[in-house]
Each structure stands twice: as structure tokens, then as C-alpha cells.
Design a protein around this motif. Structure first.
Motif, PDB file in Angstrom:
ATOM      1  N   GLN A 191      50.782  43.754  43.900  1.00  0.00           N
ATOM      2  CA  GLN A 191      51.000  43.891  42.082  1.00  0.00           C
ATOM      3  C   GLN A 191      50.820  42.488  42.218  1.00  0.00           C
ATOM      4  O   GLN A 191      51.674  42.874  40.995  1.00  0.00           O
ATOM      5  CB  GLN A 191      51.831  44.941  42.894  1.00  0.00           C
ATOM      6  CG  GLN A 191      51.615  46.236  42.952  1.00  0.00           C
ATOM      7  CD  GLN A 191      52.950  46.827  42.667  1.00  0.00           C
ATOM      8  OE1 GLN A 191      53.587  46.773  42.019  1.00  0.00           O
ATOM      9  NE2 GLN A 191      53.436  48.609  43.166  1.00  0.00           N
ATOM     10  N   PRO A 192      50.172  42.068  41.510  1.00  0.00           N
ATOM     11  CA  PRO A 192      49.765  40.793  41.352  1.00  0.00           C
ATOM     12  C   PRO A 192      49.985  41.451  39.874  1.00  0.00           C
ATOM     13  O   PRO A 192      48.778  41.578  39.146  1.00  0.00           O
ATOM     14  CB  PRO A 192      48.733  40.186  41.039  1.00  0.00           C
ATOM     15  CG  PRO A 192      48.149  40.866  42.064  1.00  0.00           C
ATOM     16  CD  PRO A 192      48.463  42.016  42.353  1.00  0.00           C
ATOM     17  N   HIS A 193      50.108  40.414  38.491  1.00  0.00           N
ATOM     18  CA  HIS A 193      49.789  40.598  37.251  1.00  0.00           C
ATOM     19  C   HIS A 193      50.542  39.351  36.470  1.00  0.00           C
ATOM     20  O   HIS A 193      51.299  39.195  37.150  1.00  0.00           O
ATOM     21  CB  HIS A 193      50.583  41.968  36.316  1.00  0.00           C
ATOM     22  CG  HIS A 193      52.290  42.073  37.034  1.00  0.00           C
ATOM     23  ND1 HIS A 193      52.911  42.161  37.929  1.00  0.00           N
ATOM     24  CD2 HIS A 193      53.011  41.658  35.675  1.00  0.00           C
ATOM     25  CE1 HIS A 193      54.007  42.261  38.026  1.00  0.00           C
ATOM     26  NE2 HIS A 193      54.840  41.768  37.097  1.00  0.00           N
ATOM     27  N   GLU A 218      42.909  30.129  44.592  1.00  0.00           N
ATOM     28  CA  GLU A 218      43.581  30.619  46.091  1.00  0.00           C
ATOM     29  C   GLU A 218      44.736  30.616  45.783  1.00  0.00           C
ATOM     30  O   GLU A 218      45.202  29.503  45.630  1.00  0.00           O
ATOM     31  CB  GLU A 218      42.885  30.764  46.964  1.00  0.00           C
ATOM     32  CG  GLU A 218      41.299  31.370  47.191  1.00  0.00           C
ATOM     33  CD  GLU A 218      41.070  30.946  48.847  1.00  0.00           C
ATOM     34  OE1 GLU A 218      39.681  31.508  49.071  1.00  0.00           O
ATOM     35  OE2 GLU A 218      41.290  30.068  49.253  1.00  0.00           O
ATOM     36  N   VAL A 219      45.767  31.157  46.452  1.00  0.00           N
ATOM     37  CA  VAL A 219      47.317  30.964  46.849  1.00  0.00           C
ATOM     38  C   VAL A 219      47.046  31.788  48.567  1.00  0.00           C
ATOM     39  O   VAL A 219      45.997  32.445  48.638  1.00  0.00           O
ATOM     40  CB  VAL A 219      48.268  31.927  46.336  1.00  0.00           C
ATOM     41  CG1 VAL A 219      49.280  32.060  46.594  1.00  0.00           C
ATOM     42  CG2 VAL A 219      48.520  31.118  44.552  1.00  0.00           C
ATOM     43  N   GLN A 253      41.264  34.426  42.620  1.00  0.00           N
ATOM     44  CA  GLN A 253      40.583  33.989  41.106  1.00  0.00           C
ATOM     45  C   GLN A 253      40.587  35.506  40.385  1.00  0.00           C
ATOM     46  O   GLN A 253      40.981  36.271  39.669  1.00  0.00           O
ATOM     47  CB  GLN A 253      39.445  33.545  40.774  1.00  0.00           C
ATOM     48  CG  GLN A 253      39.024  33.261  39.141  1.00  0.00           C
ATOM     49  CD  GLN A 253      38.019  32.311  39.172  1.00  0.00           C
ATOM     50  OE1 GLN A 253      37.651  31.809  40.366  1.00  0.00           O
ATOM     51  NE2 GLN A 253      37.695  31.856  38.431  1.00  0.00           N
ATOM     52  N   ALA A 254      39.964  36.565  41.149  1.00  0.00           N
ATOM     53  CA  ALA A 254      40.240  37.803  40.425  1.00  0.00           C
ATOM     54  C   ALA A 254      41.480  38.544  40.611  1.00  0.00           C
ATOM     55  O   ALA A 254      41.680  40.079  39.246  1.00  0.00           O
ATOM     56  CB  ALA A 254      39.153  39.031  41.987  1.00  0.00           C
ATOM     57  N   ASP A 255      42.749  37.702  41.223  1.00  0.00           N
ATOM     58  CA  ASP A 255      43.541  38.008  40.385  1.00  0.00           C
ATOM     59  C   ASP A 255      44.244  37.956  39.635  1.00  0.00           C
ATOM     60  O   ASP A 255      45.490  38.416  38.869  1.00  0.00           O
ATOM     61  CB  ASP A 255      45.115  38.403  41.761  1.00  0.00           C
ATOM     62  CG  ASP A 255      44.594  39.151  42.980  1.00  0.00           C
ATOM     63  OD1 ASP A 255      44.099  40.065  42.683  1.00  0.00           O
ATOM     64  OD2 ASP A 255      44.828  38.452  44.305  1.00  0.00           O
ATOM     65  N   GLY A 256      44.378  36.978  38.917  1.00  0.00           N
ATOM     66  CA  GLY A 256      43.934  35.884  37.577  1.00  0.00           C
ATOM     67  C   GLY A 256      44.178  34.470  37.318  1.00  0.00           C
ATOM     68  O   GLY A 256      44.382  34.605  36.588  1.00  0.00           O
ATOM     69  N   LEU A 285      51.553  34.574  36.514  1.00  0.00           N
ATOM     70  CA  LEU A 285      51.348  35.461  37.328  1.00  0.00           C
ATOM     71  C   LEU A 285      52.642  35.423  38.658  1.00  0.00           C
ATOM     72  O   LEU A 285      53.268  34.196  38.961  1.00  0.00           O
ATOM     73  CB  LEU A 285      50.195  35.191  38.044  1.00  0.00           C
ATOM     74  CG  LEU A 285      49.847  36.435  39.138  1.00  0.00           C
ATOM     75  CD1 LEU A 285      47.998  36.609  39.301  1.00  0.00           C
ATOM     76  CD2 LEU A 285      50.380  36.232  40.693  1.00  0.00           C
ATOM     77  N   LEU A 286      53.060  37.147  39.089  1.00  0.00           N
ATOM     78  CA  LEU A 286      53.890  36.829  39.620  1.00  0.00           C
ATOM     79  C   LEU A 286      53.486  38.273  40.507  1.00  0.00           C
ATOM     80  O   LEU A 286      52.659  39.048  39.331  1.00  0.00           O
ATOM     81  CB  LEU A 286      55.156  37.485  38.520  1.00  0.00           C
ATOM     82  CG  LEU A 286      56.407  36.903  38.357  1.00  0.00           C
ATOM     83  CD1 LEU A 286      55.492  36.545  37.109  1.00  0.00           C
ATOM     84  CD2 LEU A 286      57.279  38.292  36.545  1.00  0.00           C
TER      85      LEU A 286
END
Length: 328
Positions: free
Chosen positions: A37-39, A269-270, A285-288, A318-319
């Protein structure tokens, strides 16, 4: 690591990693933390110098970030409201190694709410600065050499000391939490930047964890562990992971165990780095992500700030939820 120095990172990192040996990322394993649930909770103003470089989290879940070139410390609530807590003094004659511009880097928080930050200027303002819990002007508590580049910062309140990773000199400085003269705590070629072909950034992130000081080396793509001896001195440097291309800062998935979450700034990336050194991407990157620089974990949430140094697009916070199995 601000943009001017990072321009050499993408081309130099591959050669740097070869110098220590590439460890390929492994498929996801059972002990990999689950990140979900990255946002994005806050977007920042790149034109105003609001590239978040480092992060620490308050007990209520709000975050304190350093804005590198704006020379600011910002406070971000869980719902994304952003205020400026402090601004480091201007340095009109800045001659910062690699960067030339005055830059705020690492941040650490004491239990009473006092914040400590690294400030690099290429002048006598270079060093560790303190920001009181109730605000007020930042105060310099330790002066580092003008040719130092203090980057990551970690606080060991139990022993009353701070550790600053110097990306140019390839050392870890130890500074009294109360203020005073810094000393070189650890110096090793494993902490150095890679000559000629590197980006000029060696030791970068730093954390105190389980009887040791851990350090990432951006040029060499490594994660290092330096044992804390009983007398407080540094033990021999141990390499715990290689092949972490473009690694910036990192954090531990839990207070227990050696599973790490690391920001790979150039790869957007993480990655989770397991105790055996293998690693797998858990955010992209797709997650923001937009050139992530640092991370923190608090109460089942991972906080990731992106500086957008390369992308020049959408610096943000981002969280995401993070959960670990019993082995962590």
C-alpha cells in the motif's frame, strides 16, 4: 547527495561496484519483509530547493526532513501538511567539496525532541548543528574540517555520541551529543569514495544497530558493519552486502535482526537487504519513487523521501506498510 555531485554517479557506479564484486539480487525469499500500500503523502517544491535528503520520525508518526539545498528542516504530518522548523545560516562563501553550495544532509532525533543535522559548507560552518525542541535558531555544536562532507548522521543516546559519515574523507566522525571536538572514529579504504571513476561519494548513510555502526558506501555499492568495542573504539570493518548499485541511505526493518531497507537513488528503488547480503526490490518508480535518498521505519510504516535529483520531477514523501516475519 545533491544533484551536482550525483551527475557522475550513474556512469561511475557500475565500475565502482565491479571493484568490490557484484552480488546479484536474488528472488524474493520467505524472510523478505512485506511492503504494501505505498502512497505519497506530500509533494515538495523542487524550484524552492525542497529536495528531501534525510529523515527522522517523531513518536506521533510525523516526519522531520532535511531539504538539502534550501538549508531547511521541514516537519511533515502524516496527512502531508508541511511546515519549516528551521533554516541553517546562509554561507555566501560556500566551497563545499563536490558541490560548492551549502547543503544540509543527515538528521537525527533525541528522545526529548532535539534535532541534530549535518551541514556542509566548505567553511567553518561545516559540522553538526542542534535544533532545540521548541525551535529557535540552530546552533553549531561541533566544527568539522572545511574539506569534510558530513552526510549521514546517527545518534547513540545511550553513550551520548553522534556519528557522522564523511563521504569525501572516507571516515566516520564521532561527536559528543552535548557538543565538543569531533574525533575520527573509523577510517578504512572500505569507507572511501572510488578514485577517478566514482561519483566522489564514499561513506553515506550511517546507523547505530545492535552493537555496531553500519555504513553504506555509494561509490562502492556496499553495506558495511563496524563493531563497537567495549571501550567505544571501532572494530574491523566488515562488508555485509555488495552490488547495491547507487545506494544512498538505509534503515533496519525492525530494531531486531539485520534485515535492511536501502534506497538505491539512481535505480529509483528501495530494496530489502537480507542478513546474507542478497537483496530484492520492494518499491520502484512505479510506486512513486523519484530518486529516493533515505528511509525510516516507525510503527509498521516505512517512510521514503525522494529528492528528484536526476529525474527533476516530483520530490516527495512516500509511506507504505511494512511487516516482517518472526525471524527479523
Amino acid at each position: 547527495m545533491p544533484r551536482l555531485a550525483r551527475l557522475r554517479l550513474v556512469t561511475g557506479a557500475a565500475t565502482a561496484v565491479v571493484a568490490v564484486g557484484v552480488l546479484a539480487a536474488s528472488p524474493a525469499a520467505a524472510d523478505t519483509p512485506t511492503v504494501s500500500q505505498p502512497h505519497i503523502v506530500a509533494h515538495f517544491d523542487l524550484a524552492a530547493g525542497q529536495s528531501p535528503e534525510n529523515i527522522t520520525v517523531e513518536p506521533d508518526g510525523s516526519a522531520d526532513l532535511t531539504f538539502a539545498s534550501a538549508r531547511q528542516v521541514a516537519h511533515v504530518t502524516p496527512d502531508g501538511r508541511t511546515t519549516i522548523r528551521a533554516t541553517l545560516p546562509e554561507e555566501p562563501n560556500a566551497n563545499t567539496p563536490n558541490l560548492k553550495a551549502a547543503t544540509v544532509f543527515g538528521i537525527a532525533r533525541a528522545h526529548d525532541g532535539t534535532l541534530y543535522v549535518d551541514y556542509a559548507t566548505g567553511t567553518d560552518k561545516t559540522g553538526v548543528w542542534r535544533i532545540a525542541p521548541d525551535g529557535g535558531a540552530p546552533q553549531q555544536i561541533a566544527q568539522l574540517p572545511a574539506n569534510a562532507l558530513p552526510n549521514g548522521l546517527a545518534l547513540d543516546e545511550r553513550h551520548g555520541v553522534l556519528y557522522a559519515a564523511d563521504s569525501v574523507q572516507g571516515v566516520v566522525w564521532r561527536v559528543p551529543q552535548a557538543g565538543g571536538a569531533p574525533v575520527v572514529w573509523a577510517k578504512d579504504t572500505a569507507l572511501d569514495p572510488v578514485p577517478v571513476t566514482g561519483a566522489g561519494f564514499g561513506a553515506n548513510g550511517v546507523k547505530v544497530h545492535d552493537g555496531a555502526v553500519w555504513v553504506s558506501n555509494s561509490d562502492r555499492g556496499t553495506l558495511l558493519r563496524v563493531p563497537l568495542r567495549a571501550n567505544g573504539s571501532a572494530g574491523p570493518v566488515e562488508t555485509r552486502a555488495t552490488g547495491l548499485d547507487h545506494v544512498d541511505d538505509f534503515t533496519f526493518a525492525t530494531p531486531y535482526g539485520d534485515t535492511v531497507l536501502a534506497a538505491l537513488i539512481g535505480d529509483n528503488e528501495v530494496v530489502v537487504v537480507r542478513p546474507d547480503g542478497t537483496h530484492t526490490a520492494v518499491l520502484t518508480q512505479a510506486d512513486g519513487l523519484s530518486n529516493p535518498t533515505s528511509l525510516a521505519v516507525h510503527d509498521g510504516t516505512v517512510y521514503v523521501d525522494s529528492a528528484a535529483y536526476f529525474t527533476q520531477r516530483d520530490p516527495n514523501l512516500l509511506l507504505a506498510n511494512v511487516s516482517c516475519g518472526p525471524g527479523h
